[in-house]
Design an enzyme around this catalytic site. Structure first.
Site, PDB file in Angstrom:
ATOM      1  N   HIS A 103       0.594  -1.477  -0.018  1.00  9.71           N
ATOM      2  CA  HIS A 103      -0.080  -0.165  -0.115  1.00  9.71           C
ATOM      3  C   HIS A 103       1.008   1.205   0.159  1.00  9.71           C
ATOM      4  O   HIS A 103       2.070   1.442   0.962  1.00  9.71           O
ATOM      5  CB  HIS A 103      -0.735  -0.319   1.615  1.00  9.71           C
ATOM      6  CG  HIS A 103      -1.807   0.703   1.232  1.00  9.71           C
ATOM      7  ND1 HIS A 103      -2.417   2.393   0.835  1.00  9.71           N
ATOM      8  CD2 HIS A 103      -3.175   0.824   1.167  1.00  9.71           C
ATOM      9  CE1 HIS A 103      -3.017   2.674   1.383  1.00  9.71           C
ATOM     10  NE2 HIS A 103      -4.174   2.020   0.858  1.00  9.71           N
ATOM     11  N   GLU A 160      -3.925   2.173  -7.330  1.00 13.19           N
ATOM     12  CA  GLU A 160      -4.356   3.491  -6.098  1.00 13.19           C
ATOM     13  C   GLU A 160      -3.882   4.962  -6.593  1.00 13.19           C
ATOM     14  O   GLU A 160      -2.380   5.037  -6.126  1.00 13.19           O
ATOM     15  CB  GLU A 160      -4.144   3.058  -4.902  1.00 13.19           C
ATOM     16  CG  GLU A 160      -4.820   1.959  -4.440  1.00 13.19           C
ATOM     17  CD  GLU A 160      -5.613   2.310  -2.759  1.00 13.19           C
ATOM     18  OE1 GLU A 160      -6.692   1.179  -2.913  1.00 13.19           O
ATOM     19  OE2 GLU A 160      -4.555   2.416  -2.119  1.00 13.19           O
TER      20      GLU A 160
HETATM   21  P1  PGA Z   1      -9.996   5.795   0.829  1.00 11.74           P
HETATM   22  O1  PGA Z   1      -8.448   4.771   1.090  1.00 11.74           O
HETATM   23  O2  PGA Z   1     -10.794   4.890   0.853  1.00 11.74           O
HETATM   24  O3  PGA Z   1     -10.579   6.652   1.917  1.00 11.74           O
HETATM   25  O4  PGA Z   1      -9.293   6.472  -0.326  1.00 11.74           O
HETATM   26  C1  PGA Z   1      -8.196   3.991  -0.189  1.00 11.74           C
HETATM   27  C2  PGA Z   1      -6.660   3.224   0.869  1.00 11.74           C
HETATM   28  O5  PGA Z   1      -5.796   4.091   1.190  1.00 11.74           O
HETATM   29  O6  PGA Z   1      -6.927   2.102   0.168  1.00 11.74           O
END
Ligand code: PGA
Length: 233
Positions: A103, A160
């Site tokens: 992540h 992401e």
């Molecule tokens: P968020 O986080 O939905 O709060 O943007 C997603 C993540 O960081 O996995």
């Protein structure tokens, strides 16, 4: 198309809050099952100390039929002298089926390298845990470069875009889908999900794109109600 919805609670919640969340979610799932209206795959990734509790609740209640347990990270090493790290062996018996790996917060605050992330993915695959590797558009090539082709094929990728994490608005869906298509064309992963400010209001433009196999949800997964609203899509 059946979508994958992954709840990432990050370092939030204490034991009591986890119990309440699970109770609410169980009621929600019972209503869905009664209406026969649920057709998604759900993964819940609690903080490590609550893996056992969530696992037990899932085992005890038949309403969690399409709901699986995941972790937010895992050791790059096997069992052994690695103080503080949680190995795949430590997780045996809890029915952990998914692991979020690499992540952006792990890369940023814990300085995880591409090689460490690749090692963690190997650990997952050796232990029948489905890795969900997080990547961003800017560093995509480096992030994939440490994975062998057969490993890429077995890995779920969470695209992401960092600047859209933790807000209220997603990246515009057409932009995100363009990147997701590129990931599919260049690296052929098992599947690609989108993460970054997904909530009950922002998810709609993504839903009709078959390239988007699902969603990684942070903030909006902290309340069972809003997570429920998302996963009935
Ligand atoms: P968020 O986080 O939905 O709060 O943007 C997603 C993540 O960081 O996995």
């Amino acid at each position: 198309m059946k979508k994958l919805f992954v709840a990432n609670w990050k370092s939030n919640k204490n034991r009591e809050e986890v119990e309440k969340w699970m109770d609410k979610f169980s009621e929600f799932m019972a209503r869905q099952q009664a209406a026969d209206s649920f057709n998604s795959t759900v993964v819940i990734c609690p903080p490590m100390p609550f893996v056992e509790l969530v696992s037990k609740k899932m085992k005890d209640e038949s309403v969690f039929k399409n709901v699986f347990l995941g972790v937010q990270d895992m050791s790059q090493f096997p069992a052994g002298s690695y103080t503080g790290a949680v190995s795949a062996r430590n997780l045996e018996g809890f029915n952990v089926q998914y692991a979020i790996i690499g992540h952006s917060e792990r890369r940023k605050y814990f300085h995880e390298t591409h090689q460490e992330i690749a090692n963690k993915i190997d650990q997952c695959l050796e232990n029948s845990i489905q890795p969900i590797m997080c990547i961003d558009a800017d560093q995509m090539h480096e992030q994939f470069s440490h994975l062998a082709d057969d490993v890429k094929k077995k890995t779920t990728v969470a695209y992401e875009p960092i600047k859209y994490i933790g807000g209220t608005e997603t990246q515009p869906a057409d932009e995100a889908v363009r990147v997701i298509r590129e990931i599919i064309d260049r690296y052929s992963p098992k599947q690609v999900i989108y993460g970054g400010s997904v909530n009950p209001d922002s998810i709609a433009p993504f839903l009709h794109h078959d390239e988007v196999a699902g969603f990684l949800i942070g903030g909006a997964s902290l309340k069972a109600e809003s997570f429920g609203e998302i996963i009935i899509n």
